[in-house]
Design a protein around this motif. Structure first.
Motif, PDB file in Angstrom:
ATOM      1  N   ARG A  26       0.833  -1.205   0.000  1.00  0.00           N
ATOM      2  CA  ARG A  26       0.000   0.000   0.000  1.00  0.00           C
ATOM      3  C   ARG A  26       0.866   1.252   0.000  1.00  0.00           C
ATOM      4  O   ARG A  26       0.606   2.218  -0.734  1.00  0.00           O
ATOM      5  CB  ARG A  26      -0.925   0.019   1.216  1.00  0.00           C
ATOM      6  CG  ARG A  26      -1.956   1.136   1.119  1.00  0.00           C
ATOM      7  CD  ARG A  26      -2.504   1.592   2.445  1.00  0.00           C
ATOM      8  NE  ARG A  26      -3.585   2.551   2.256  1.00  0.00           N
ATOM      9  CZ  ARG A  26      -3.399   3.840   1.936  1.00  0.00           C
ATOM     10  NH1 ARG A  26      -2.178   4.310   1.749  1.00  0.00           N
ATOM     11  NH2 ARG A  26      -4.430   4.642   1.758  1.00  0.00           N
ATOM     12  N   THR A  30       0.913   3.822  -3.269  1.00  0.00           N
ATOM     13  CA  THR A  30       0.471   5.208  -3.152  1.00  0.00           C
ATOM     14  C   THR A  30       1.617   6.189  -3.377  1.00  0.00           C
ATOM     15  O   THR A  30       1.401   7.297  -3.856  1.00  0.00           O
ATOM     16  CB  THR A  30      -0.170   5.472  -1.782  1.00  0.00           C
ATOM     17  OG1 THR A  30       0.747   5.110  -0.737  1.00  0.00           O
ATOM     18  CG2 THR A  30      -1.445   4.676  -1.612  1.00  0.00           C
ATOM     19  N   TYR A  34       1.028   1.642  -8.846  1.00  0.00           N
ATOM     20  CA  TYR A  34       1.168   0.197  -9.037  1.00  0.00           C
ATOM     21  C   TYR A  34       2.189  -0.110 -10.128  1.00  0.00           C
ATOM     22  O   TYR A  34       3.073  -0.953  -9.958  1.00  0.00           O
ATOM     23  CB  TYR A  34      -0.192  -0.396  -9.416  1.00  0.00           C
ATOM     24  CG  TYR A  34      -0.147  -1.857  -9.793  1.00  0.00           C
ATOM     25  CD1 TYR A  34      -0.218  -2.848  -8.822  1.00  0.00           C
ATOM     26  CD2 TYR A  34      -0.045  -2.255 -11.138  1.00  0.00           C
ATOM     27  CE1 TYR A  34      -0.181  -4.198  -9.167  1.00  0.00           C
ATOM     28  CE2 TYR A  34      -0.010  -3.592 -11.491  1.00  0.00           C
ATOM     29  CZ  TYR A  34      -0.081  -4.555 -10.495  1.00  0.00           C
ATOM     30  OH  TYR A  34      -0.038  -5.885 -10.847  1.00  0.00           O
ATOM     31  N   VAL A  67      -4.764  -5.380  -1.238  1.00  0.00           N
ATOM     32  CA  VAL A  67      -4.693  -3.992  -0.788  1.00  0.00           C
ATOM     33  C   VAL A  67      -6.015  -3.279  -1.060  1.00  0.00           C
ATOM     34  O   VAL A  67      -6.569  -2.598  -0.185  1.00  0.00           O
ATOM     35  CB  VAL A  67      -3.535  -3.244  -1.491  1.00  0.00           C
ATOM     36  CG1 VAL A  67      -3.580  -1.746  -1.167  1.00  0.00           C
ATOM     37  CG2 VAL A  67      -2.188  -3.826  -1.075  1.00  0.00           C
ATOM     38  N   GLU A  71      -8.695  -1.632   1.616  1.00  0.00           N
ATOM     39  CA  GLU A  71      -9.082  -0.225   1.556  1.00  0.00           C
ATOM     40  C   GLU A  71     -10.594  -0.082   1.426  1.00  0.00           C
ATOM     41  O   GLU A  71     -11.215   0.762   2.089  1.00  0.00           O
ATOM     42  CB  GLU A  71      -8.384   0.457   0.377  1.00  0.00           C
ATOM     43  CG  GLU A  71      -6.898   0.598   0.535  1.00  0.00           C
ATOM     44  CD  GLU A  71      -6.527   1.472   1.715  1.00  0.00           C
ATOM     45  OE1 GLU A  71      -6.930   2.642   1.755  1.00  0.00           O
ATOM     46  OE2 GLU A  71      -5.823   0.967   2.616  1.00  0.00           O
ATOM     47  N   ARG A 110      -5.873   6.847  -1.110  1.00  0.00           N
ATOM     48  CA  ARG A 110      -7.011   5.931  -1.254  1.00  0.00           C
ATOM     49  C   ARG A 110      -7.773   6.147  -2.554  1.00  0.00           C
ATOM     50  O   ARG A 110      -8.194   5.174  -3.203  1.00  0.00           O
ATOM     51  CB  ARG A 110      -7.936   6.070  -0.046  1.00  0.00           C
ATOM     52  CG  ARG A 110      -9.066   5.058  -0.021  1.00  0.00           C
ATOM     53  CD  ARG A 110      -9.781   5.081   1.304  1.00  0.00           C
ATOM     54  NE  ARG A 110      -9.041   4.336   2.326  1.00  0.00           N
ATOM     55  CZ  ARG A 110      -9.276   4.431   3.643  1.00  0.00           C
ATOM     56  NH1 ARG A 110     -10.202   5.262   4.087  1.00  0.00           N
ATOM     57  NH2 ARG A 110      -8.576   3.701   4.486  1.00  0.00           N
ATOM     58  N   LEU A 113      -5.786   4.549  -5.309  1.00  0.00           N
ATOM     59  CA  LEU A 113      -5.813   3.091  -5.228  1.00  0.00           C
ATOM     60  C   LEU A 113      -7.129   2.520  -5.729  1.00  0.00           C
ATOM     61  O   LEU A 113      -7.148   1.592  -6.544  1.00  0.00           O
ATOM     62  CB  LEU A 113      -5.582   2.640  -3.784  1.00  0.00           C
ATOM     63  CG  LEU A 113      -4.140   2.559  -3.294  1.00  0.00           C
ATOM     64  CD1 LEU A 113      -4.117   2.349  -1.783  1.00  0.00           C
ATOM     65  CD2 LEU A 113      -3.396   1.431  -3.993  1.00  0.00           C
TER      66      LEU A 113
END
Length: 210
Positions: A26, A30, A34, A67, A71, A110, A113
């Motif tokens: 994570r 962030t 990715y 992940v 989240e 977040r 993601l």
């Protein structure tokens, strides 16, 4: 008794390793995205071996799925805390849930993601599967409760959930990009109130938070 203790200890270590990998991934997803994160960086950040990574996860995509799931679960938990059963009217619960969603999505990284990397990495179908277990589940439950109460107009629950969730996601992206949270909240409140317009007194105005 000793064997049970050893099994528990092994399971605890296994769970801890998995949690460390998810936390490290994570952070890197962030920080870098990715695509820019390699598995060697993840295992180094987690302090585990490459073999440990592939013991728990098939590949980097599977780790990303874990992940994203974590989240999404955290977001749903925030919404549920803001909308305790029977504590609010259906309309107020939906408004509180909307606010809680936007607040939860402001956690660093977040939005990227779940709303940017998520669909790109897992596909829309993959993210829809995760959403149905978490955020969209809570939203659908709130909408169904409102329709059953007779205070909200009756509409197809699945389509309504999907389209309203898309509006929430777009608002979260807009806020993340620098748009006014107050303006986004005002529009979402108006959308929700529109579903209750046949039951809401004309003097009752939508609640808007800064």
């Amino acid at each position: 008794m000793q064997q049970k203790s050893e099994r528990r200890s092994n399971r605890d270590r296994t769970d801890a390793t998995r949690a460390d990998l998810i936390a490290a991934a994570r952070q890197l997803f962030t920080e870098k995205s990715y695509a820019e994160t390699g598995t060697p960086e993840i295992v180094a950040r987690a302090g585990v071996t490459r073999g440990a990574l592939y013991h728990h996860f098939k590949d980097k995509q599977a780790l990303f799925w874990a992940v994203a799931e974590q989240e999404a679960e955290a977001v749903a938990a925030e919404i549920e805390r803001a909308t305790p059963p029977d504590a609010q009217s259906p309309r107020d619960a939906l408004l509180a849930g909307s606010d809680a969603y936007l607040d939860a999505m402001r956690a660093p990284g977040r939005t990227r993601l779940l709303l940017l990397d998520g669909p790109a990495v897992l596909g829309r179908a993959g993210m829809d599967e995760i959403d149905k277990r978490h955020g969209n589940r809570t939203l659908r439950e709130g909408l169904v409760a409102a329709m059953r109460s007779g205070t909200m107009r009756k509409l197809p629950a699945d389509a309504l959930t999907s389209l309203l969730a898309a509006a929430f996601d777009r608002a979260a992206l807009a806020i993340d990009a620098g748009e006014s949270p107050r303006d986004c909240r005002a529009v979402l409140a108006a959308l929700i109130d529109g579903l209750f317009e046949n039951n809401r007194p004309s003097s009752q105005q939508p609640r808007i938070r800064a």
